[in-house]
Design an enzyme around this catalytic site. Structure first.
Site, PDB file in Angstrom:
ATOM      1  N   HIS A  99     -49.547 -88.368 -49.764  1.00  0.00           N
ATOM      2  CA  HIS A  99     -48.002 -87.954 -50.187  1.00  0.00           C
ATOM      3  C   HIS A  99     -47.891 -88.688 -50.228  1.00  0.00           C
ATOM      4  CE1 HIS A  99     -48.234 -83.231 -49.577  1.00  0.00           C
ATOM      5  NE2 HIS A  99     -48.587 -83.134 -48.906  1.00  0.00           N
ATOM      6  N   PHE A 100     -47.484 -89.579 -51.481  1.00  0.00           N
ATOM      7  CA  PHE A 100     -47.525 -91.335 -50.686  1.00  0.00           C
ATOM      8  C   PHE A 100     -45.581 -91.853 -51.538  1.00  0.00           C
ATOM      9  CE2 PHE A 100     -51.554 -93.749 -52.058  1.00  0.00           C
ATOM     10  CZ  PHE A 100     -52.117 -93.233 -50.512  1.00  0.00           C
ATOM     11  N   ARG A 101     -45.014 -90.028 -51.384  1.00  0.00           N
ATOM     12  CA  ARG A 101     -43.396 -89.836 -50.952  1.00  0.00           C
ATOM     13  C   ARG A 101     -43.158 -90.764 -52.055  1.00  0.00           C
ATOM     14  NH1 ARG A 101     -44.370 -85.925 -48.238  1.00  0.00           N
ATOM     15  NH2 ARG A 101     -44.526 -85.898 -45.629  1.00  0.00           N
ATOM     16  N   HIS A 136     -51.510 -74.494 -50.427  1.00  0.00           N
ATOM     17  CA  HIS A 136     -51.603 -74.852 -49.470  1.00  0.00           C
ATOM     18  C   HIS A 136     -51.295 -73.182 -48.931  1.00  0.00           C
ATOM     19  CE1 HIS A 136     -49.042 -76.525 -46.156  1.00  0.00           C
ATOM     20  NE2 HIS A 136     -48.980 -75.634 -45.818  1.00  0.00           N
ATOM     21  N   ASN A 183     -45.066 -82.731 -54.489  1.00  0.00           N
ATOM     22  CA  ASN A 183     -43.779 -83.114 -53.898  1.00  0.00           C
ATOM     23  C   ASN A 183     -43.167 -83.569 -53.304  1.00  0.00           C
ATOM     24  OD1 ASN A 183     -46.080 -83.055 -51.885  1.00  0.00           O
ATOM     25  ND2 ASN A 183     -44.752 -81.958 -50.405  1.00  0.00           N
ATOM     26  N   HIS A 193     -56.598 -78.080 -46.330  1.00  0.00           N
ATOM     27  CA  HIS A 193     -56.310 -77.699 -45.257  1.00  0.00           C
ATOM     28  C   HIS A 193     -56.457 -76.599 -44.369  1.00  0.00           C
ATOM     29  CE1 HIS A 193     -52.592 -76.893 -46.421  1.00  0.00           C
ATOM     30  NE2 HIS A 193     -51.767 -77.877 -46.390  1.00  0.00           N
ATOM     31  N   HIS A 229     -43.844 -89.568 -42.307  1.00  0.00           N
ATOM     32  CA  HIS A 229     -42.125 -89.136 -42.108  1.00  0.00           C
ATOM     33  C   HIS A 229     -41.857 -90.667 -41.063  1.00  0.00           C
ATOM     34  CE1 HIS A 229     -42.377 -85.426 -43.704  1.00  0.00           C
ATOM     35  NE2 HIS A 229     -42.656 -85.338 -43.066  1.00  0.00           N
ATOM     36  N   ASP A 272     -54.796 -85.154 -46.087  1.00  0.00           N
ATOM     37  CA  ASP A 272     -53.064 -84.531 -46.021  1.00  0.00           C
ATOM     38  C   ASP A 272     -52.325 -85.853 -45.570  1.00  0.00           C
ATOM     39  OD1 ASP A 272     -51.579 -83.639 -46.474  1.00  0.00           O
ATOM     40  OD2 ASP A 272     -50.941 -81.789 -44.781  1.00  0.00           O
TER      41      ASP A 272
END
Length: 447
Positions: A63-65, A179, A95, A237, A315, A311
């Site tokens: 997740h590189f945002r 997931h 996401n 996961h 944050h 994964d």
């Protein structure tokens, strides 16, 4: 044409370790041999004596945002950390803000990566309760997979309509990656804890809230639906011993239709670590018991679990320091995934050959990636040199993540990545990134 010769490497590839040289021309491995001599004066020579040469790692879940959450990470900063950890290719999750649930938004991400990524890239397309028409437009030759959240996590993309799910499983042109956590179970457990503790629920209760039951209920339903519809299913996961029984090692990976992965944090941490690490090891699914941790490693070695991924989901420190109900789940992992697995190797828990199988070969086989994941003549020169005897401590001045912290801070690893090559280009050397050049490529699939 750019020419590179890696001399005296101990190559870990396809279940064997052997010493050989590797000659690269224009980003392609053109020769592997015991003693290759430079054929012209313009060859860049790397003496790899004393180190091991691995295929570049392929991380199927990051997740590189970007877009929308770039205070945490970006494709540039995330991929920069990835190559520092020997990861040369990644699949990024949908996401973000906005969520990658239309073809137009998917193509925008590809454009972002083409401009800024240090590593080869692809993206997963996001499924929702109401975007089946868009799912059917996705080209499986150019996109990694369809991602479904069957339990809520970061970014509200929960798919919980059973009729929609069956239709997606029946019609998706893509491999479906899921997931799995049962939302009803989680919400029931969470409300009970809120009634008792308010917002400040003890972090030790995280694996009770996101429980074994929640994981198994969801995973077993997904597996049953895949068997009913014939869908190609990959369960992300795994976190419990119980779930491993849903998966088989009776077929070679290329023939499996239902596969599974485990992530670094579920192999490294267990619930005894919450007392020290607090919400900094809050992940979904939760880190669970030592029994689960040990079973996951056994399942990996037994080939019931096919892939190791990260994964990676960063944050900020400030966000993670919030009380339980407000602290987001996830943490940065791409830079330290390979050193952590090599640490398990030093502990006698896994061989180098098995690490390469689960982090390089198997993602390539599972997702049918074209010409990557192996050290073979004719393949892309995505390569990593590691020194197994070069201890280093994870500390703030060598953490690459944009968020500035790591769950491994304070750990001394025995091994480190010394060089990372992406398509034959040196992008990272001895804790330093090389000047940025657009050498990464969009991953292609043989489907």
């Amino acid at each position: 044409m750019k020419k590179v010769l890696i001399k005296n490497a101990r190559i870990v590839n396809e279940g064997k370790i052997r010493e050989a040289d590797v000659f690269i021309e224009d980003g392609i491995i053109v020769e592997i041999g015991e003693s290759i001599s430079p054929k012209s004066p313009d060859v860049n020579i790397f003496d790899a004596e004393g180190t091991y040469l691995l295929p570049g790692l392929i991380d199927d879940q990051v997740h590189f945002r970007e877009p929308g959450l770039t205070h945490k990470d970006t494709i540039e900063t995330g991929s920069k950390a990835a190559v520092a950890g020997g990861i040369t290719s990644f699949f990024e999750m949908p996401n973000t803000l906005p969520q990658t649930t239309t073809i137009e938004l998917l193509e925008e991400k590809f454009k972002l990566a083409a401009e800024s990524s240090y590593a080869n890239y692809s993206f997963m397309f996001g499924g929702t309760n109401d975007n089946l028409e868009e799912i059917l437009k996705v080209d499986p030759k150019t996109t990694a997979a369809l991602k479904l959240f069957l339990g809520s996590s970061t970014g509200n993309m929960l798919v919980d309509d059973e009729k929609v799910l069956e239709e997606i499983f029946s019609k998706s042109p893509l491999l479906i990656a899921v997931h799995c956590e049962d939302e009803e179970t989680i919400q029931k457990n969470l409300q009970e804890c809120i009634e008792r503790y308010g917002d400040d629920i003890p972090i030790e209760l995280h694996p009770k809230i996101r429980s074994e039951e929640a994981c198994y209920l969801s995973s077993s339903r997904a597996v049953a639906l895949a068997k009913k519809t014939g869908a190609r299913l990959h369960v992300f996961h795994l976190s419990t011993a119980k779930e491993i029984g849903l998966f088989s090692n009776k077929k070679p990976l290329k023939d499996k239709k239902i596969t599974a992965e485990v992530c670094i944090h579920h192999l490294w941490f267990n619930d005894s670590d919450y007392a020290k690490m607090g919400t900094f090891i809050k992940w979904n699914p939760a880190v669970k018991t030592k029994k689960d941790q040990e079973a996951l490693l056994k399942g990996l070695l037994d080939d019931c679990i096919d892939v190791v991924a990260t994964d990676h989901a960063p944050h900020t420190k400030e966000e993670k320091k919030n009380p339980y109900t407000k602290a987001p789940s996830g943490g940065p992992l791409v830079q330290h995934a390979l050193p952590a697995m090599l640490q398990l190797h030093h502990q006698g828990k896994i061989s180098l050959e098995k690490i390469v199988e689960k982090m390089c070969h198997n993602p390539a086989i599972l997702f049918q990636i074209k010409d990557r994941g192996f050290i073979r003549e004719g393949y892309k020169a995505d390569l990593v040199l590691v020194d197994l005897n070069a201890p280093w401590a994870v500390q703030p001045d060598n953490i690459v993540y944009k968020c500035g912290w790591s769950p491994f801070e304070g750990v001394t690893f025995k091994s480190r990545v010394t060089h990372t090559f992406v398509n034959g280009n040196l992008v990272y050397k001895n804790f330093k990134h090389q000047p940025f050049a657009k050498v990464a490529e969009r991953i292609e699939f043989d489907r």
